[in-house]
Design a protein around this motif. Structure first.
Motif, PDB file in Angstrom:
ATOM      1  N   MET A 174       0.833  -1.209   0.000  1.00  0.00           N
ATOM      2  CA  MET A 174       0.000   0.000   0.000  1.00  0.00           C
ATOM      3  C   MET A 174       0.865   1.256   0.000  1.00  0.00           C
ATOM      4  SD  MET A 174      -3.045  -1.029   2.675  1.00  0.00           S
ATOM      5  CE  MET A 174      -3.870   0.554   2.514  1.00  0.00           C
ATOM      6  N   CYS A 175       1.934   1.207   0.790  1.00  0.00           N
ATOM      7  CA  CYS A 175       2.835   2.361   0.895  1.00  0.00           C
ATOM      8  C   CYS A 175       3.543   2.624  -0.435  1.00  0.00           C
ATOM      9  CB  CYS A 175       3.844   2.110   2.004  1.00  0.00           C
ATOM     10  SG  CYS A 175       5.057   3.424   2.245  1.00  0.00           S
ATOM     11  N   TRP A 176       3.995   1.532  -1.083  1.00  0.00           N
ATOM     12  CA  TRP A 176       4.733   1.673  -2.339  1.00  0.00           C
ATOM     13  C   TRP A 176       3.817   1.725  -3.562  1.00  0.00           C
ATOM     14  CZ3 TRP A 176       8.933  -2.624  -1.219  1.00  0.00           C
ATOM     15  CH2 TRP A 176       9.816  -2.147  -0.232  1.00  0.00           C
ATOM     16  N   LYS A 177       2.517   1.474  -3.331  1.00  0.00           N
ATOM     17  CA  LYS A 177       1.509   1.516  -4.410  1.00  0.00           C
ATOM     18  C   LYS A 177       1.841   0.529  -5.530  1.00  0.00           C
ATOM     19  CE  LYS A 177       0.301   6.318  -3.429  1.00  0.00           C
ATOM     20  NZ  LYS A 177       0.190   7.705  -3.950  1.00  0.00           N
ATOM     21  N   ILE A 178       2.105  -0.717  -5.103  1.00  0.00           N
ATOM     22  CA  ILE A 178       2.378  -1.788  -6.060  1.00  0.00           C
ATOM     23  C   ILE A 178       1.476  -2.979  -5.739  1.00  0.00           C
ATOM     24  CG2 ILE A 178       4.757  -1.115  -6.559  1.00  0.00           C
ATOM     25  CD1 ILE A 178       5.718  -3.177  -4.546  1.00  0.00           C
ATOM     26  N   PRO A 179       1.293  -3.914  -6.683  1.00  0.00           N
ATOM     27  CA  PRO A 179       0.394  -5.055  -6.470  1.00  0.00           C
ATOM     28  C   PRO A 179       0.832  -5.968  -5.324  1.00  0.00           C
ATOM     29  CG  PRO A 179       0.821  -4.761  -8.805  1.00  0.00           C
ATOM     30  CD  PRO A 179       1.779  -3.858  -8.082  1.00  0.00           C
ATOM     31  N   LEU A 180      -0.164  -6.595  -4.730  1.00  0.00           N
ATOM     32  CA  LEU A 180       0.020  -7.548  -3.635  1.00  0.00           C
ATOM     33  C   LEU A 180      -0.436  -8.922  -4.126  1.00  0.00           C
ATOM     34  CD1 LEU A 180       0.519  -7.929  -0.472  1.00  0.00           C
ATOM     35  CD2 LEU A 180      -1.963  -7.659  -0.272  1.00  0.00           C
ATOM     36  N   ILE A 181       0.364  -9.964  -3.836  1.00  0.00           N
ATOM     37  CA  ILE A 181       0.058 -11.301  -4.344  1.00  0.00           C
ATOM     38  C   ILE A 181       0.206 -12.332  -3.224  1.00  0.00           C
ATOM     39  CG2 ILE A 181       0.669 -13.071  -6.037  1.00  0.00           C
ATOM     40  CD1 ILE A 181       1.994 -10.752  -7.668  1.00  0.00           C
ATOM     41  N   SER A 182      -0.864 -13.063  -2.939  1.00  0.00           N
ATOM     42  CA  SER A 182      -0.803 -14.118  -1.924  1.00  0.00           C
ATOM     43  C   SER A 182      -0.369 -15.429  -2.572  1.00  0.00           C
ATOM     44  CB  SER A 182      -2.158 -14.297  -1.242  1.00  0.00           C
ATOM     45  OG  SER A 182      -3.135 -14.727  -2.164  1.00  0.00           O
ATOM     46  N   VAL A 183       0.312 -16.260  -1.789  1.00  0.00           N
ATOM     47  CA  VAL A 183       0.905 -17.490  -2.329  1.00  0.00           C
ATOM     48  C   VAL A 183       0.609 -18.667  -1.407  1.00  0.00           C
ATOM     49  CG1 VAL A 183       3.094 -18.639  -2.890  1.00  0.00           C
ATOM     50  CG2 VAL A 183       2.747 -16.237  -3.521  1.00  0.00           C
ATOM     51  N   ASN A 184       0.302 -19.805  -2.007  1.00  0.00           N
ATOM     52  CA  ASN A 184       0.161 -21.065  -1.285  1.00  0.00           C
ATOM     53  C   ASN A 184       1.554 -21.639  -1.047  1.00  0.00           C
ATOM     54  OD1 ASN A 184       0.034 -24.034  -0.999  1.00  0.00           O
ATOM     55  ND2 ASN A 184      -2.161 -23.768  -1.280  1.00  0.00           N
ATOM     56  N   HIS A 185       1.875 -21.889   0.202  1.00  0.00           N
ATOM     57  CA  HIS A 185       3.222 -22.319   0.588  1.00  0.00           C
ATOM     58  C   HIS A 185       3.619 -23.651  -0.064  1.00  0.00           C
ATOM     59  CE1 HIS A 185       6.711 -22.132   3.270  1.00  0.00           C
ATOM     60  NE2 HIS A 185       6.523 -23.408   3.552  1.00  0.00           N
TER      61      HIS A 185
END
Length: 332
Positions: free
Chosen positions: A103-114
């Motif tokens: 949010m701070c860097w204004k870039i995409p966030l991606i969740s990953v299955n371990h």
């Protein structure tokens, strides 16, 4: 979304290692792991303590991953983090930090299955001279899971079999404790097994339907075996420790092979990818290398640094999902 030079920051806090890595395309620029040594005092990972130490270490680890990669924060295209599975408190630290940073860097966030990340670690640049071909069968083995998975593509996977009770990693840990070894247990049985006769003692393999596993029965049988032997000779374990470890390991390897062999016969797929922390076991690699030659399989093992928990594999899955526009919302 294709970019010529895609740079991803990966973060993993699934258990007791605080991990951060930077990859550029499939190349690892940095891979930092901060292990929490304090758990040795308690004979195992204390979840609440692990969460607290992740809070303490995560800024340091991420900062050093960026510094070692010799990039600026402006060059990072997205942040990938482990969402599940893992210790819930530890996961929350990583996810909250990743969300805040994105949010701070204004870039995409991606969740990953371990688990998915462990499997795909085999595709990091330099791990293999030739990458595995799709489809392949993955044997995913670690402290938290034991699965046989059919992998049709990078993000298309189906579980064919899993453990009905404890994971293979739990089995190794429990047996190590019974044998009197101190935490961490991961490498201890392997170490002694290398010096022993794997045919000295015979432990019956549990019969489990389909492609599933069950390790609690083997654990119980081994415990009763040791109890009986110790009753007649109090020094039995110390006198036979190498052979006990070797015979135990060999039984486990045979169980894994039997299930994989059934999977190959059922699917017709002879490309095998072994992943997870236990994949770094030298005895296991030797055993499966020999079986692969006998059965005309192609078997792949990741490098040791990418078999245990790390963030490079998380970043790689992040890169693959970025290319497919599979992003997360900040408020999920």
């Amino acid at each position: 979304m294709k970019k010529k030079n895609l740079i991803i920051l990966g973060i993993d806090t699934s258990c007791d290692d605080t991990c951060a890595a930077i990859i550029k395309n499939n190349t690892v620029l940095s891979n930092i792991v901060r292990t929490q040594q304090i758990h040795k005092k308690f004979g195992g990972v204390v979840p609440e303590l692990a969460s607290i130490l992740h809070l303490k270490h995560i800024v340091y680890v991420v900062k050093n991953a960026i510094l070692k990669a010799k990039i600026t924060t402006n060059a990072i295209n997205a942040i990938a983090f482990t969402k599940f599975p893992g210790l819930i408190g530890s996961l929350l630290v990583g996810s909250a930090f990743a969300k805040s940073l994105a949010m701070c860097w204004k870039i995409p966030l991606i969740s990953v299955n371990h688990i998915q990340a462990h499997i795909l670690a085999n595709f990091l640049e330099g791990v293999h001279s030739t990458n595995p071909n799709f489809p392949f069968i993955s044997l995913s083995i670690s402290g938290g899971h034991t699965n046989i998975i059919k992998v049709k593509d990078f993000l298309e996977m189906k579980i064919l079999g899993s453990s009905n009770d404890i994971s293979l990693g739990n089995l190794f840990d429990n047996i190590a404790k019974v044998l009197g070894f101190q935490y961490p247990w991961g490498r201890i049985i392997e170490k002694y097994a290398q010096l022993g006769n794997s045919k000295k003692f015979c432990f019956n393999k549990p019969k489990v339907k389909n492609l599933n596993f069950s390790f609690s029965g083997l654990q119980t049988k081994l415990l009763y075996f040791l109890k009986k032997k110790i009753k007649n000779n109090s020094e039995f374990v110390s006198q036979n420790i190498n052979d006990i470890c070797a015979s135990f390991q060999d039984t486990v390897f045979e169980i894994l092979f039997d299930k994989l062999n059934k999977t190959v016969q059922k699917t017709g797929i002879k490309n095998i990818v072994v992943s997870g922390g236990i994949s770094s076991n030298i005895g296991l690699q030797k055993f499966f290398s020999e079986k692969s030659i006998e059965n005309n399989w192609k078997t792949f093992f990741p490098k040791s640094e990418f078999s245990t928990d790390n963030a490079a594999m998380i970043a790689l899955v992040g890169k693959l999902k970025y290319e497919r526009n599979l992003f997360d919302k900040f408020y999920d």
